[in-house]
Design a protein around this motif. Structure first.
Motif: not given
Length: 313
Positions: A130-146
Motif C-alpha cells: 500500500x505504501x509503494x502504491x501510494x508513492x507511485x500515485x504521488x509521483x505520477x500526480x505531482x507536477x515537476x515544476x511544482x
C-alpha cells in the motif's frame, strides 16, 4: 537476431524521413515572420530582405525542405542567426548537460522504482504494498515544476544546503556540479520511478504466478533466488521497453525542469529558439532528439535478446 536487426535498421530510415518532414512542416506553422523578428525593432527592409534570402523563406516549401535536408545529410544542421553559431556546435555544447541530467534522473528512478516494484509484488496486500502504491500515485500526480519550486524553497532558501539554480561543469568542480544537479535530477526521476514501480509490480505479479516459478519454489530454492533469478529476469522484458521510452522522454521532456533550475541544456535552448523564431536551432534540436529516441527503441529491442534467451530463436 541478425535478420531482425537488419529489418529494424531498414525501418529507421523511412521513420526518420517522416520525422524530418514533420519537424520541418510544423515549424512553418509558427506565427510571425522570422526574418522580421531577427531584424530587430527597426526591421530595416534591406536587412529583412537579406534574412529572407539567407533563410530561403521566399522559396517554395518543398525546395526549402530539400535544401535543409541536403545539409542534414552532409552533417550540416544550419546556423543559428540569433547566436551566430552552427547548430551542430550548439547541440554539442548543450547535449552533455541534458544527457548528464537524464542519466542522473534515470539512475534515481531505477534505484527507487525497480526495488519498490519488486517489494510491492512480493508483499502483495501488505502494508508496504500500500505504501509503494501510494508513492507511485504521488509521483505520477505531482507536477515537476511544482515539486522543483518546493525543493528550492526547502533545500536552498530555508536550509541553504543546495544552490537554487545554475550549472557547473563536472570537469570544473564535480562537487558543485552534483550539488546543482541533484534537485532537478530528483524532480525528473521521481515521476519516472513511479511509472517504473507500477510496471515492475504488474510484470512481477504476472511472472510470480507462472508455472516455472511454482516449480522453482517446489524444488526448495531460496525465495530470493526465485524472485531475482527466475522471476525478475523474465519480468524485465516490458520494463526495458518502458525504460528506453522514459529515458528518451527525459532527453526531450526536461524543458520545464531546466527552466525552473536555469540549466543550460536542450530544454532551455529550444525554448529560446522558439521565442526567437530561430528555425535552424529548433529543427536541429528536435531532429537530434527524435533520432536519439528512435535509437533508444532499437537498443531496447536488442536488449530483449540478452535478457530473455527464448526470444533469440
Amino acid at each position: 537476431m541478425r535478420a531482425f536487426l537488419v529489418k529494424r535498421l531498414l525501418t529507421l530510415l523511412p521513420t526518420l524521413l517522416f520525422v524530418s518532414m514533420l519537424i520541418f512542416g510544423l515549424q512553418q506553422l509558427l506565427p510571425g515572420d522570422p526574418a522580421k523578428i531577427l531584424a530587430g525593432e527597426e526591421q530595416d527592409p534591406a536587412v529583412v530582405a537579406h534574412l529572407r534570402e539567407k533563410l530561403h523563406l521566399d522559396d517554395p516549401l518543398p525546395l526549402r525542405y530539400a535544401h535543409w535536408m541536403g545539409g542534414v545529410l552532409r552533417g550540416d544542421l544550419g546556423d543559428s542567426l540569433r547566436m551566430q553559431q552552427p547548430v551542430g556546435e550548439l547541440v554539442l555544447q548543450k547535449l552533455p548537460v541534458t544527457l548528464e541530467l537524464a542519466v542522473l534522473a534515470f539512475a534515481i528512478a531505477l534505484a527507487i522504482g525497480i526495488p519498490a516494484g519488486i517489494a510491492s509484488a512480493v508483499g502483495r496486500g501488505r502494508w508496504w504494498d500500500a505504501l509503494a502504491n501510494g508513492f507511485a500515485l504521488w509521483g505520477i500526480s505531482t507536477p515537476n515544476f511544482w515539486l522543483g519550486i518546493l525543493l528550492i524553497m526547502l533545500f536552498s532558501v530555508q536550509l541553504g544546503w543546495l544552490p537554487a539554480s545554475g550549472y557547473v561543469s563536472p570537469f570544473e568542480d564535480l562537487k558543485a556540479n552534483l550539488a546543482a544537479m541533484i534537485m532537478p535530477a530528483f524532480v525528473l526521476g521521481n515521476a519516472i520511478s513511479a511509472v517504473l514501480m507500477r510496471h515492475t509490480r504488474g510484470a512481477m505479479l504476472q511472472v510470480l504466478s507462472a508455472d516455472y516459478v511454482r516449480t522453482a519454489r517446489s524444488k526448495g530454492l531460496p525465495e530470493r533466488s526465485v524472485v531475482l533469478r527466475h522471476a525478475l529476469r523474465n519480468a524485465l522484458v516490458p520494463i526495458i521497453t518502458l525504460g528506453a521510452l522514459e529515458f528518451g522522454t527525459l532527453l526531450s521532456g526536461a524543458v520545464l525542469t531546466e527552466q525552473v533550475f536555469t540549466i543550460p541544456g536542450f530544454g532551455k535552448l529550444i525554448v529560446d529558439a522558439v521565442f526567437n523564431r530561430d528555425y535552424a536551432v529548433v529543427q536541429g534540436v528536435v531532429l537530434v532528439t527524435a533520432t536519439t529516441y528512435i535509437t533508444l527503441n532499437l537498443l531496447a529491442d536488442l536488449a530483449y535478446f540478452i535478457v530473455n534467451p527464448r526470444l533469440r530463436g
